[in-house]
Design a protein around this motif. Structure first.
Motif, PDB file in Angstrom:
ATOM      1  N   GLY A  79      -2.504   4.177   3.697  1.00 54.36           N
ATOM      2  CA  GLY A  79      -1.463   3.333   3.112  1.00 54.36           C
ATOM      3  C   GLY A  79      -0.224   4.115   2.696  1.00 54.36           C
ATOM      4  O   GLY A  79       0.787   3.527   2.327  1.00 54.36           O
ATOM      5  N   THR A 111       0.413  -0.461   2.644  1.00 57.37           N
ATOM      6  CA  THR A 111      -0.763  -1.077   2.018  1.00 57.37           C
ATOM      7  C   THR A 111      -0.820  -2.577   2.311  1.00 57.37           C
ATOM      8  O   THR A 111      -1.620  -3.294   1.732  1.00 57.37           O
TER       9      THR A 111
ATOM     10  N   ASP B  68      -4.616   6.373  -6.934  1.00 56.17           N
ATOM     11  CA  ASP B  68      -3.936   6.511  -5.638  1.00 56.17           C
ATOM     12  C   ASP B  68      -4.189   7.891  -5.019  1.00 56.17           C
ATOM     13  O   ASP B  68      -4.573   8.841  -5.705  1.00 56.17           O
ATOM     14  N   ASN B  90      -1.462   3.272  -3.067  1.00 53.49           N
ATOM     15  CA  ASN B  90      -2.772   2.685  -2.771  1.00 53.49           C
ATOM     16  C   ASN B  90      -3.721   2.750  -3.973  1.00 53.49           C
ATOM     17  O   ASN B  90      -4.917   2.549  -3.824  1.00 53.49           O
ATOM     18  N   ARG B 298      -6.175  -3.836   5.010  1.00 52.86           N
ATOM     19  CA  ARG B 298      -5.196  -3.400   3.995  1.00 52.86           C
ATOM     20  C   ARG B 298      -5.831  -3.471   2.615  1.00 52.86           C
ATOM     21  O   ARG B 298      -6.934  -3.973   2.451  1.00 52.86           O
ATOM     22  N   ILE B 299      -5.059  -3.011   1.609  1.00 53.73           N
ATOM     23  CA  ILE B 299      -5.491  -3.123   0.220  1.00 53.73           C
ATOM     24  C   ILE B 299      -5.613  -4.611  -0.130  1.00 53.73           C
ATOM     25  O   ILE B 299      -4.683  -5.380   0.106  1.00 53.73           O
TER      26      ILE B 299
END
Ligand code: B12
Lengths: 168, 455
Positions: A79, A111, B68, B90, B298-299
């Motif tokens: 990300g 992200t 992160d 992230n 993705r997150i």
């Protein structure tokens, strides 16, 4: 880093198309993506040097400069690829032999799943030759990109004229 | 900032935060499950909203601050750049945000009914521990091996030393009446393709390492792999080893929903999560860390996290039975025990034992490229879906190991194995079982948009 080359086990003679560096960026610890790309690129006839996880900027630049590869393939999936990629591309382009080397980046670069991808433009403008974000069939696009590269190593003339490569 | 001054002065401010381990043991186990997200956002407002939503979810939950990647590798400059330029991180940068900010994120959310754990993945974590301790955060995760080999280039010897120092610092919370909790990440390693016996062994050995450094509240992780029966053997083996040998009474087991290449479809993602929830309840595991339907891409959003928490919790409750002991003696237990004993025999000091174990190849994680991993062991998934050794390298399990016929793993085999679980669950029944659509409340799977939370 350990070599996970899949070709090491088989024995065959083949003309290599030259060396490709596969790497990720300083903050990214994922390695399965690197193994995946290594195997894929080897199967296309190149030798691959895989720099492993969390490659510091300085190491990335020095390895690429010293090895002067046919192509540099950067993969990031955590990300932070956009931010890390924007930071290193200038440093790579400034290193003497890399000004015109094909340098590509791909994976999950933000992200957000690639949905708002104005990233691609910015990365290209900053000096990448191609950007392969997930969601846009990156592997097919990557194969198409590989097909545009010369099938002989650039420096072949300099090296042994006919260097049949034997890996056993 | 009275909390901060209080820690500096060596006394807890107000009531000491609840012991994470004791809390989970009370709320989970015996057919009940504490569920937890892997949640972390760079923005403090969003982080707080996420914690509030986790607490409010219709399930027994604990909260998470996932850090992160820049904070993990100690690149605080890059955190600054991201925060300044509005680039999403992230995870939550706990070292960079002022302590006041994080205190405000936690204020009124973290309490005796809702402990919060910090999760990171750093082999050089001293700054993270300091930041946590300033905030009375007394639950985290890690390990000298599991936060090193899968996470970068730090030499194992350095990671072990760093984790020893951090444990020594962290246990000082005990002096001011706060119980620090530590969870091993050793049950996960590279997320996929590590045979379960070795995951059990590393998770257990890291717990022994923590205990030796004075931790009294410990959890052991195990990440779901490819075969439900083998997974049940593994968790049962982990519990049995802990009951037999861990010199600490306050321990529990946490299951991670699959940590490898995740299904892309909603039905696949939820199917795999349900299977993790069933693994947890049938083995008596007290806690489960969920994955969401966004995992492959993705997150996840806050809403996606809440849906996963509620779905997992409901699935566990519906499983309707607690632990069974069918798998008490299994090949997985035998292998794990052989690995553990061989490593314990190398040195009385767990840190030195782990270092020697990797040097001798007594522990060897398949496909791990870290220079301190021997890199001789190989694994594969057999036709029945069980994860097996293709090559045991120098692992001390000759004669014990479950091996198929010796085989070479080519690139196509490796790719098939990496995507095995995703393919199986994405190809699985499109229809979720009849109760599911109503469980996955408000989700795209039943037509409507997920509810979103705004910070
Ligand atoms: C395994 C895994 C891990 C393992 C990694 C172990 C290791 N040493 O490799 C562990 C558990 C340690 C881990 C840690 C983390 N992870 Co992780 N991980 C995964 C997971 C589950 C599978 C990745 C995998 O093995 N893929 C297999 C390989 C072969 O494929 P791939 O990496 O997906 O790459 C494909 C494409 O992207 C493409 N591709 C990739 N690069 C390139 C480059 C080019 C040029 C081209 C053409 C194509 C291409 O090709 C591949 C095949 O299709 C993914 C989610 C998923 N995919 O299911 C998350 C995921 C990648 N992780 C994620 C994150 C955020 C982390 C952490 C930061 C923790 C966290 N906050 O959750 C840390 C990393 C810390 C750090 N310093 O970077 C996120 C990234 C989110 C994002 N980008 O928006 C993901 C997507 C999960 C999620 N949804 O949150 N992870």
């Amino acid at each position: 880093m350990h070599d996970l080359s899949a070709r090491g086990t088989e024995s065959f003679v083949e003309r290599s198309k030259g060396t490709v560096i596969v790497t990720t960026l300083a903050s990214d610890s994922h390695t399965w993506n690197l193994v995946f790309l290594q195997v894929l690129i080897e199967e296309c006839g190149y030798d691959v040097v895989n720099l492993g996880p969390c490659v510091p900027d300085e190491l990335l630049v020095s390895e690429c400069r010293d090895r002067n590869p046919e192509m540099i393939v950067i993969s990031s999936v955590n990300g932070h690829g956009y931010q890390d990629g924007m930071r290193v591309i200038g440093q790579l382009r400034d290193a003497a032999p890399l000004a015109a080397t094909p340098i590509v980046i791909g994976g999950k670069l933000g992200t957000d799943g690639g949905e708002g991808a104005s990233r691609t433009h910015e990365l290209m403008a900053a000096g990448f030759d191609a950007v392969f974000e997930d969601g846009q069939d990156p592997i097919a696009a990557f194969h198409a990109f590989l097909a545009t590269l010369p099938s002989e190593p650039r420096r072949q003339a300099v090296e042994a004229a006919d260097h049949a490569r034997v890996s056993a | 900032m009275s909390e901060l001054t209080a820690v500096r002065e060596g006394r807890p401010a107000g009531p000491a935060p609840v012991d994470f381990g004791e809390f989970v043991r009370r709320e989970g186990g015996n057919g009940r499950l504490v569920v937890q997200p892997r949640m972390g956002f760079g923005d403090p407002g969003r982080m707080r909203t996420g914690l509030v939503a986790t607490k409010a979810a219709d399930a027994a939950t604990v909260g998470t601050l996932t850090l992160d990647s820049y904070t993990r590798v100690g690149n605080l400059e890059a955190v600054e750049t991201a925060l300044r330029d509005g680039i999403d991180l992230n995870g939550y940068p706990v070292v960079s945000h002022p302590a006041e900010t994080t205190a405000a994120v936690l204020d009124g959310v973290r309490d005796q009914t809702f402990p919060v754990q910090v999760r990171h993945g750093s082999a050089t974590p001293i700054d993270i521990f300091r930041a946590m301790m300033r905030l009375n955060l007394n639950a985290t995760e890690g390990g000298p091996v599991s936060y090193c080999l899968p996470y970068g280039r730090t030499p194992l010897a350095d990671a072990i030393r760093n984790w020893e120092d951090c444990c020594d610092l962290y246990v000082r919370m005990q002096d001011v009446g706060i119980e620090p909790h530590l969870e091993t990440f050793g049950g996960c390693m590279l997320g996929q393709l590590c045979p379960p016996s070795q995951l059990v062994a590393i998770s257990f050995l890291e717990a022994m390492f923590f205990a030796q450094r004075g931790l009294r509240s410990i959890s052991m992780s195990y990440a779901q792999q490819t075969d439900p029966v083998q997974d049940r053997e593994a968790v049962t083996a982990l519990r049995r080893l802990s009951a037999e040998m861990l010199p600490v009474a306050n321990w529990h087991v946490v299951i991670y929903a699959y940590m490898g290449v995740y299904p892309e479809t909603d039905h696949g993602a939820y199917g795999l999560l349900a299977s993790a929830a069933r693994l947890a309840v049938t083995t008596g595991a007290e806690r489960l860390i969920v994955k969401t339907a966004a995992e492959a891409r993705r997150i996840p959003t806050i809403a996606e996290n809440v849906q996963a928490l509620e779905y997992a919790s409901d699935t566990a409750l519906r499983t309707g039975r607690g632990r069974d002991d069918t798998f008490t003696d299994s090949p997985t237990y035998q292998e794990a025990r052989a690995l553990v004993e061989a490593v314990l025999n190398l040195d009385d000091d767990l840190g030195r034992a782990l270092l020697k174990a990797f040097r001798h190849g007594y522990l060897d994680v398949p496909y791990c490229v870290h220079p301190d991993n021997a890199g001789r062991a190989r694994s594969y998934i057999d036709s029945g879906g069980r994860l097996r050794w293709a090559d045991t390298g120098k692992l001390p399990i000759a004669g014990i190991a479950e091996r198929g016929p010796s085989r070479k793993i080519g690139s196509a085999d490796l790719m098939n194995d990496l995507f095995h679980v995703r393919c199986k669950f994405d190809a699985g029944p499109r229809e979720l079982d009849p109760a599911s659509p109503e469980l996955i409340r408000g989700r795209a799977a039943v037509g409507s948009r997920p509810k979103e939370y705004t910070a």
